[in-house]
Design a protein around this motif. Structure first.
Motif, mmCIF file in Angstrom:
data_model
loop_
_atom_site.group_PDB
_atom_site.id
_atom_site.type_symbol
_atom_site.label_atom_id
_atom_site.label_comp_id
_atom_site.label_asym_id
_atom_site.label_seq_id
_atom_site.Cartn_x
_atom_site.Cartn_y
_atom_site.Cartn_z
ATOM 1 N N ALA A 280 0.851 -1.187 0.000
ATOM 2 C CA ALA A 280 0.000 0.000 0.000
ATOM 3 C C ALA A 280 0.886 1.236 0.000
ATOM 4 N N GLN B 18 -4.274 3.699 -1.150
ATOM 5 C CA GLN B 18 -3.584 3.718 -2.432
ATOM 6 C C GLN B 18 -3.856 5.041 -3.136
ATOM 7 N N ASP C 9 -3.827 -3.364 -10.227
ATOM 8 C CA ASP C 9 -4.329 -2.682 -9.033
ATOM 9 C C ASP C 9 -5.462 -3.476 -8.397
#
Length: 200
Positions: A119, A131, A146
């Motif tokens: 993160a 994020q 992602d």
């Protein structure tokens, strides 16, 4: 000063200090965060940071009467190794201004595992991953990466908060509300989440 290809040029550390008379505090922090961040050799072709906190501190000490030096000192107190972009720095500073504790940076889901997702910012004890997704995160391949990253954290019992440039328009106010809400949520039992993490 450095002598490069027949010319004297300012060092990055000295340029940072010189900019203190022109830049606001948060920009000074972002600039220094960039200088001290550890690069990814496979992507950037370098292994060393451009500077270090100690080098910046030494530069300040050698020029105690320079215009802007007070702001440089203030900025240095807020500098952290691990911010990969200026928006990540601005988000961290907004979190501090809102009374949140200092987050960990580049926080791995599984410490010690080089393949672990990480993160940008987060709080391990509260299992909160934050994020900051910049423009390149809109590319399809990056979006898939992602999503895998976020699912891994979620499967391990973490709350994932994704922030982007639209959140900067209100000084990250809405994002910070989400972060504070996540920090208030009860944390799931570690024995349960660790099982999820191993399966992920």
């Amino acid at each position: 000063m450095e002598f490069v290809e027949g010319m004297w040029i300012s060092t990055r550390a000295r340029t940072w200090l010189d900019m203190a008379r022109l830049l606001p505090l948060e920009d000074m922090v972002a600039m220094a965060d960039h200088l001290v961040r550890l690069p990814r050799p496979e992507l950037e072709g370098r292994e060393d940071a451009y500077s270090t906190v100690e080098e910046l501190r030494g530069m300040i000490a050698r020029h105690p009467n320079l215009q802007g030096v007070v702001r440089a000192r203030q900025a240095l107190e807020l500098v952290r190794v691990g911010s990969d972009s200026a928006p990540e720095t601005f988000l961290r500073l907004a979190m501090l201004d809102a009374g949140l504790p200092t987050p960990e940076l580049q926080l791995p889901l599984r410490p010690g595992d080089p393949r672990s997702p990480s993160a940008d910012l987060g709080f391990r004890q509260r299992r909160t991953a934050i994020q900051y997704d910049g423009g390149h995160h809109l590319l399809e391949a990056q979006r898939l990466s992602d999503r895998r990253r976020d699912k891994a954290f979620e499967a391990a019992g973490w709350t994932v908060i994704v922030v982007d440039k639209t959140d900067q328009k209100d000084g990250f106010a809405a994002a910070i509300k989400k972060i504070k809400r996540a920090m208030r949520n009860p944390v799931a039992d570690a024995s349960v989440t660790s099982g999820f993490a191993k399966e992920g």
